[in-house]
Design a protein around this motif. Sequence first.
Motif, PDB file in Angstrom:
ATOM      1  N   MET A   1      44.746  43.568  25.036  1.00 38.31           N
ATOM      2  CA  MET A   1      44.194  44.687  25.952  1.00 38.31           C
ATOM      3  C   MET A   1      43.158  43.830  26.931  1.00 38.31           C
ATOM      4  N   MET A   2      42.505  43.294  26.149  1.00 35.95           N
ATOM      5  CA  MET A   2      41.483  42.531  26.988  1.00 35.95           C
ATOM      6  C   MET A   2      41.929  41.587  28.023  1.00 35.95           C
ATOM      7  N   ALA A   3      42.837  40.712  27.353  1.00 36.72           N
ATOM      8  CA  ALA A   3      43.448  39.652  28.256  1.00 36.72           C
ATOM      9  C   ALA A   3      44.367  40.340  29.313  1.00 36.72           C
ATOM     10  N   MET A   4      45.023  41.572  29.044  1.00 35.14           N
ATOM     11  CA  MET A   4      45.735  42.173  30.159  1.00 35.14           C
ATOM     12  C   MET A   4      44.796  42.789  30.967  1.00 35.14           C
ATOM     13  N   VAL A   5      43.894  43.296  30.899  1.00 37.46           N
ATOM     14  CA  VAL A   5      42.980  43.888  31.968  1.00 37.46           C
ATOM     15  C   VAL A   5      42.610  42.803  32.902  1.00 37.46           C
ATOM     16  N   ARG A   6      42.278  41.523  32.052  1.00 42.16           N
ATOM     17  CA  ARG A   6      41.574  40.639  33.033  1.00 42.16           C
ATOM     18  C   ARG A   6      42.770  40.095  33.932  1.00 42.16           C
TER      19      ARG A   6
ATOM     20  N   LEU B   1      51.989  33.662  35.177  1.00 42.40           N
ATOM     21  CA  LEU B   1      51.988  32.565  34.231  1.00 42.40           C
ATOM     22  C   LEU B   1      51.083  31.447  34.021  1.00 42.40           C
ATOM     23  N   THR B   2      50.573  31.457  35.508  1.00 44.56           N
ATOM     24  CA  THR B   2      49.691  30.130  35.379  1.00 44.56           C
ATOM     25  C   THR B   2      48.168  30.242  34.938  1.00 44.56           C
ATOM     26  N   ASP B   3      47.752  29.719  33.893  1.00 46.40           N
ATOM     27  CA  ASP B   3      46.469  29.652  33.378  1.00 46.40           C
ATOM     28  C   ASP B   3      46.099  31.178  33.072  1.00 46.40           C
ATOM     29  N   PRO B   4      46.690  31.878  32.163  1.00 44.99           N
ATOM     30  CA  PRO B   4      46.361  33.235  31.940  1.00 44.99           C
ATOM     31  C   PRO B   4      45.126  33.362  30.875  1.00 44.99           C
ATOM     32  N   PRO B   5      44.376  34.650  31.007  1.00 42.94           N
ATOM     33  CA  PRO B   5      43.124  34.568  30.406  1.00 42.94           C
ATOM     34  C   PRO B   5      43.054  34.321  28.865  1.00 42.94           C
ATOM     35  N   PHE B   6      42.064  33.457  28.614  1.00 39.83           N
ATOM     36  CA  PHE B   6      41.917  32.960  27.139  1.00 39.83           C
ATOM     37  C   PHE B   6      43.290  32.253  26.346  1.00 39.83           C
ATOM     38  N   GLY B   7      44.061  31.800  27.545  1.00 39.14           N
ATOM     39  CA  GLY B   7      45.353  30.931  27.049  1.00 39.14           C
ATOM     40  C   GLY B   7      46.160  32.043  26.462  1.00 39.14           C
ATOM     41  N   ALA B   8      46.217  33.335  26.718  1.00 45.22           N
ATOM     42  CA  ALA B   8      47.113  34.217  26.114  1.00 45.22           C
ATOM     43  C   ALA B   8      48.484  33.867  26.139  1.00 45.22           C
ATOM     44  N   HIS B   9      49.559  34.371  25.638  1.00 46.54           N
ATOM     45  CA  HIS B   9      50.954  34.284  25.783  1.00 46.54           C
ATOM     46  C   HIS B   9      51.412  35.290  26.728  1.00 46.54           C
TER      47      HIS B   9
ATOM     48  N   THR C   1      43.550  39.992  38.697  1.00 45.08           N
ATOM     49  CA  THR C   1      43.756  39.081  39.148  1.00 45.08           C
ATOM     50  C   THR C   1      44.698  39.467  40.434  1.00 45.08           C
ATOM     51  N   LEU C   2      45.276  40.575  40.401  1.00 41.70           N
ATOM     52  CA  LEU C   2      46.400  40.746  41.461  1.00 41.70           C
ATOM     53  C   LEU C   2      45.747  41.292  42.664  1.00 41.70           C
ATOM     54  N   HIS C   3      44.477  41.758  42.623  1.00 36.78           N
ATOM     55  CA  HIS C   3      43.906  42.244  43.996  1.00 36.78           C
ATOM     56  C   HIS C   3      42.649  41.814  43.857  1.00 36.78           C
ATOM     57  N   ASP C   4      42.188  41.792  45.445  1.00 34.80           N
ATOM     58  CA  ASP C   4      40.773  41.219  45.929  1.00 34.80           C
ATOM     59  C   ASP C   4      39.886  42.520  45.632  1.00 34.80           C
ATOM     60  N   ASP C   5      38.782  42.142  45.988  1.00 36.82           N
ATOM     61  CA  ASP C   5      37.667  43.340  45.833  1.00 36.82           C
ATOM     62  C   ASP C   5      37.809  44.491  46.691  1.00 36.82           C
ATOM     63  N   GLU C   6      38.691  44.427  47.569  1.00 36.88           N
ATOM     64  CA  GLU C   6      38.880  45.639  48.540  1.00 36.88           C
ATOM     65  C   GLU C   6      40.294  46.279  47.896  1.00 36.88           C
ATOM     66  N   GLY C   7      40.662  45.966  47.187  1.00 38.70           N
ATOM     67  CA  GLY C   7      41.979  46.360  46.769  1.00 38.70           C
ATOM     68  C   GLY C   7      43.451  45.756  47.403  1.00 38.70           C
ATOM     69  N   GLY C   8      43.063  44.893  48.493  1.00 42.75           N
ATOM     70  CA  GLY C   8      44.199  44.162  48.874  1.00 42.75           C
ATOM     71  C   GLY C   8      44.846  43.154  47.703  1.00 42.75           C
ATOM     72  N   VAL C   9      46.309  42.867  47.838  1.00 42.96           N
ATOM     73  CA  VAL C   9      46.983  42.106  47.317  1.00 42.96           C
ATOM     74  C   VAL C   9      46.244  40.577  47.134  1.00 42.96           C
ATOM     75  N   ALA C  10      46.526  40.000  46.080  1.00 42.06           N
ATOM     76  CA  ALA C  10      45.563  38.540  45.981  1.00 42.06           C
ATOM     77  C   ALA C  10      46.539  37.703  45.412  1.00 42.06           C
ATOM     78  N   VAL C  11      47.934  37.837  45.646  1.00 39.96           N
ATOM     79  CA  VAL C  11      48.786  37.071  45.005  1.00 39.96           C
ATOM     80  C   VAL C  11      49.386  35.885  46.072  1.00 39.96           C
TER      81      VAL C  11
END
Length: 472
Positions: A249-254, A361-369, A258-268
């Motif tokens: 859950m911690m890795a998923m939340v982090r 899939l690129t560089d996920p948090p903590f190396g999560a699968h 990353t999908l959004h910036d601080d204003e809530g805009g898409v950051a992909v």
Amino acid sequence: MTVSQHPVHPTDPRTVSELAEAVHGGLPSTIADLSSLVRIPSVSWDAFDPVHVAESAEAVARLVRETGLFDQVTVSRAPIGSSGAMGQPAVLARREARDGKKTVLLYAHHDVQPQGDDAHWDTPPFEPTLRGDRLYGRGASDDKAGVMTHIAALRAVRDVIGDDLGVGVSLFIEGEEEFGSRSFADFLEQHRTELAADVIVVADSDNWSTTVPAITVALRGNVTFRLTVRTLAHASHSGMLGGVVPDAMMAMVRLLATLHDDEGGVAVAGLRSREAEHPDQSEETLREESGLLEGVRTIGRGPLLSRVWSQPSITVTGIDAPSVANASNTLSPEVSVRISARIAPGQPAAEAFEALRAHLLTDPPFGAHVSIDDVDTGDPFLVDTTGPAIADVTVAMSEGWGESPVQTGIGGSIPFIADLVKTFPEAEILVTGVEDPDTRAHSPNESQHLGVLQKAILSEAILLARLDAAGR
């Protein structure tokens, strides 16, 4: 937006008057038939009983046969690619054109979204309830009102024009639009001859308001998939290992952050926007229509309607994780979410999916699968607004509503339109609908404004009469 250069003329006033009388006289039957359809819980998702979708298809087919206009009416299914599975039942009807007239294909869908938590409904979701000028119930608008718009318009045209009707009509009432139209392309190939048309009317969109109609000319595409994050081979005690071993859950939340910036805009990187002009919409109107709570800010940047019509968005629509009631003091080894991304017109959905896949899939948090599966995509669409059918429907709506239609975009997606374009590249596509800003399609307390329904029926009847009169 480009306006059709084809000459337009008003519809014969006597025809409009007679059609208006027929639509008004038939409205009680239309509402009764719509109510009967709403009582059928035709949810097309895998987890729901397909018997109800089949029942709904048969009910629609019966209404279509009763119009007496069609040479053939069938309930049909098509395979879902090479999976071996079959799609949900659709209703197909055909009346051949005469005297060189055009053929119009009328599309709607009879399946509905799941109702969600019944506690969030003010009335039972599958018991149609009339309150004021709105009929409440799941599918009352999206899209069983679209189904009844076609049927009621055909009834009115039959009453006014009768056996002299020369325009050809194909009717296609799909049974799995809310589950991704997975057999749609195969259905088109299987029934190409019966569905062939010069003009295609897709009655599955919305209007500017209950008094001003709209023609949808831009739709976002969609990319949906299941995203799964794993960090452990099994659940572990959160007290013994918390603080040193990352839980899923911690890795998923982090990762989701990353999908959004601080204003809530898409950051992909790689997800594109479309440059276009947009009507003004006030934040007050947006707050009222969306139910945005006091103090909660909007997200993104740019004009409000640009964010909805012409920019991408990413939403987490579901999560598989231990519930609060069943939570134990353990580190979750695996968490899955459902991602729904909307793609701006002009960007292929496959390209957008690759951008999302690379980001996640690129560089996920903590190396999560991290893994992605159960992928659905649908391309965005821009309507060609230069053809004669746009001119005809603009006149028909103006006469049916008493107000000129606005050309709009919508934030939602109708992915199968790309399949229609591929199969029938010469056909003009008109995207109309019966919804309004208070409809709440897909949400609790969905409803259909009956005044909008009547005006939508009359507009379509006038359009059919105009196509029939062309060349006379």
